[in-house]
Design an enzyme around this catalytic site. Structure first.
Site, PDB file in Angstrom:
ATOM      1  N   GLU A  98      -7.213   2.125  -9.196  1.00 41.12           N
ATOM      2  CA  GLU A  98      -6.561   0.923  -8.837  1.00 41.12           C
ATOM      3  C   GLU A  98      -5.374   0.837  -7.700  1.00 41.12           C
ATOM      4  OE1 GLU A  98      -6.569  -2.186  -8.066  1.00 41.12           O
ATOM      5  OE2 GLU A  98      -7.317  -3.389 -10.026  1.00 41.12           O
ATOM      6  N   ASP A  99      -5.062   0.180  -6.924  1.00 37.75           N
ATOM      7  CA  ASP A  99      -3.979  -0.040  -6.114  1.00 37.75           C
ATOM      8  C   ASP A  99      -2.594  -0.294  -6.755  1.00 37.75           C
ATOM      9  OD1 ASP A  99      -4.827  -2.560  -6.182  1.00 37.75           O
ATOM     10  OD2 ASP A  99      -4.769  -2.721  -3.992  1.00 37.75           O
ATOM     11  N   PHE A 146       6.568  -8.131  -3.310  1.00 35.19           N
ATOM     12  CA  PHE A 146       5.116  -8.070  -2.920  1.00 35.19           C
ATOM     13  C   PHE A 146       5.300  -6.910  -1.845  1.00 35.19           C
ATOM     14  CE2 PHE A 146       1.344  -8.697  -0.479  1.00 35.19           C
ATOM     15  CZ  PHE A 146       0.453  -9.094  -1.393  1.00 35.19           C
ATOM     16  N   VAL A 147       4.311  -5.955  -1.898  1.00 32.54           N
ATOM     17  CA  VAL A 147       4.291  -4.800  -1.101  1.00 32.54           C
ATOM     18  C   VAL A 147       3.041  -4.442  -0.356  1.00 32.54           C
ATOM     19  CG1 VAL A 147       6.081  -3.461  -2.437  1.00 32.54           C
ATOM     20  CG2 VAL A 147       3.519  -3.541  -3.005  1.00 32.54           C
ATOM     21  N   ASP A 192      -0.791  -6.229 -11.447  1.00 29.82           N
ATOM     22  CA  ASP A 192       0.288  -6.960 -11.269  1.00 29.82           C
ATOM     23  C   ASP A 192       0.121  -7.922 -12.579  1.00 29.82           C
ATOM     24  OD1 ASP A 192       2.272  -8.892 -10.365  1.00 29.82           O
ATOM     25  OD2 ASP A 192       0.824  -9.856  -8.946  1.00 29.82           O
ATOM     26  N   ASP A 225      -2.602  -4.826   1.424  1.00 27.88           N
ATOM     27  CA  ASP A 225      -2.513  -5.584   2.769  1.00 27.88           C
ATOM     28  C   ASP A 225      -1.873  -6.822   2.310  1.00 27.88           C
ATOM     29  OD1 ASP A 225      -4.698  -6.552   0.708  1.00 27.88           O
ATOM     30  OD2 ASP A 225      -5.090  -7.886   2.465  1.00 27.88           O
ATOM     31  N   ARG A 231      -2.733  -2.071   5.977  1.00 31.03           N
ATOM     32  CA  ARG A 231      -3.203  -1.112   5.094  1.00 31.03           C
ATOM     33  C   ARG A 231      -3.063   0.167   5.689  1.00 31.03           C
ATOM     34  NH1 ARG A 231      -6.747  -3.952   1.322  1.00 31.03           N
ATOM     35  NH2 ARG A 231      -7.887  -5.636   1.974  1.00 31.03           N
ATOM     36  N   LYS A 259     -10.389  -3.460  -1.665  1.00 26.26           N
ATOM     37  CA  LYS A 259     -10.320  -2.459  -0.779  1.00 26.26           C
ATOM     38  C   LYS A 259      -9.229  -1.737  -1.010  1.00 26.26           C
ATOM     39  CE  LYS A 259     -12.120  -5.619   2.689  1.00 26.26           C
ATOM     40  NZ  LYS A 259     -11.946  -6.439   3.877  1.00 26.26           N
ATOM     41  N   GLY A 260      -8.061  -2.183  -1.638  1.00 26.90           N
ATOM     42  CA  GLY A 260      -6.664  -1.624  -1.419  1.00 26.90           C
ATOM     43  C   GLY A 260      -6.734  -0.172  -2.188  1.00 26.90           C
TER      44      GLY A 260
HETATM   45  P1  IMP Z   1      -3.539  -8.479 -10.891  1.00 30.77           P
HETATM   46  O1  IMP Z   1      -4.980  -9.078 -11.241  1.00 30.77           O
HETATM   47  O2  IMP Z   1      -2.654  -9.782 -10.787  1.00 30.77           O
HETATM   48  O3  IMP Z   1      -3.087  -7.345 -11.710  1.00 30.77           O
HETATM   49  O4  IMP Z   1      -3.524  -8.102  -9.319  1.00 30.77           O
HETATM   50  C1  IMP Z   1      -4.196  -7.051  -8.875  1.00 30.77           C
HETATM   51  C2  IMP Z   1      -4.668  -7.063  -7.346  1.00 30.77           C
HETATM   52  O5  IMP Z   1      -3.804  -8.044  -6.748  1.00 30.77           O
HETATM   53  C3  IMP Z   1      -4.538  -5.816  -6.781  1.00 30.77           C
HETATM   54  O6  IMP Z   1      -5.661  -5.057  -6.975  1.00 30.77           O
HETATM   55  C4  IMP Z   1      -4.285  -5.947  -5.413  1.00 30.77           C
HETATM   56  O7  IMP Z   1      -5.457  -6.479  -4.618  1.00 30.77           O
HETATM   57  C5  IMP Z   1      -3.573  -7.463  -5.396  1.00 30.77           C
HETATM   58  N1  IMP Z   1      -2.113  -7.032  -5.264  1.00 30.77           N
HETATM   59  C6  IMP Z   1      -1.182  -7.402  -6.371  1.00 30.77           C
HETATM   60  N2  IMP Z   1      -0.041  -7.324  -6.098  1.00 30.77           N
HETATM   61  C7  IMP Z   1      -0.078  -7.036  -4.534  1.00 30.77           C
HETATM   62  C8  IMP Z   1       0.847  -6.427  -3.668  1.00 30.77           C
HETATM   63  O8  IMP Z   1       2.064  -6.552  -4.195  1.00 30.77           O
HETATM   64  N3  IMP Z   1       0.641  -6.395  -2.420  1.00 30.77           N
HETATM   65  C9  IMP Z   1      -0.905  -6.150  -2.077  1.00 30.77           C
HETATM   66  N4  IMP Z   1      -1.771  -6.507  -2.960  1.00 30.77           N
HETATM   67  C10 IMP Z   1      -1.390  -6.869  -4.125  1.00 30.77           C
END
Ligand code: IMP
Length: 179
Positions: free
Chosen positions: A101-102, A154-155, A105, A161, A167, A45-46
């Protein structure tokens, strides 16, 4: 909400800075995809708020689709396990796809998505991520468009969210509450 909620820390990206950068990203995509009709694939949803504003900054006949994947659940740490909860409606064959993508990470979610979508035969596939968390990528992410690189906090806000909350903040804010 910001200022009175003890779970919210400092503002990482203000609403105005978001607006200006998204206008720049839209202009870059408009010029890079001139004469084509890219398909924006939003990762729910992000990315919903970013997708909405980004699409209005692109001066091309874009189409929209959405995918929902699970990666975090309600906790603030990645599991590394990605599951498709809602798949696309539109066929990607010969389409110019831009994944919206939001935040990236570890890069695991994106890595999985890229492999999954590339197998569907698009003409091209690029990624536009609003946020990249600095230095934590466990895999090569190869992002064409990045809004902001942010420090490892973490944001929340602007679509992001924690446990489905925050959100609707119009800025990106550090979350300092319990996980
Ligand atoms: P990754 O697979 O570790 O790159 O994580 C990506 C997903 O984790 C993003 O699409 C978000 O949904 C979630 N995510 C990662 N960091 C944050 C954050 O700081 N706040 C909120 N959601 C996050």
């Amino acid at each position: 909400m910001i200022g009175t909620d003890p779970n919210l820390g400092r503002e990482v990206v203000s609403a105005e800075v978001l607006r200006n950068r998204i206008a720049e990203l839209g202009a870059a995509i408009t010029s890079d995809y001139e004469g084509r009709a890219p398909l924006l694939v939003g990762v729910l949803k992000g990315a919903f708020m970013f997708m909405s504003d980004l699409s209005r900054a692109i001066n091309l006949p874009v189409e929209f689709d959405f995918m929902a994947v699970s990666s975090y659940g309600s906790a603030t740490r990645t599991s590394g396990v990605v599951r498709i909860i809602k798949d696309l409606d539109i066929d990607l064959t010969d389409r110019h796809v831009i994944v919206v993508e939001d935040i990236v990470d570890s890069g695991l979610t994106l890595n999985y998505l890229r492999r999954n979508l590339m197998a569907r035969g698009p003409a091209s596939l690029e990624v536009c991520a609003l946020l990249l968390r600095d230095g934590l990528q466990k895999t090569d992410t190869d992002l064409k468009y990045i809004g902001f690189t942010i420090p490892p906090a973490f944001v929340v806000g602007y679509g992001l969210d924690v446990g489905e909350r925050y959100r609707n903040l119009n800025a990106i804010v550090e979350y300092v509450g319990a996980e």
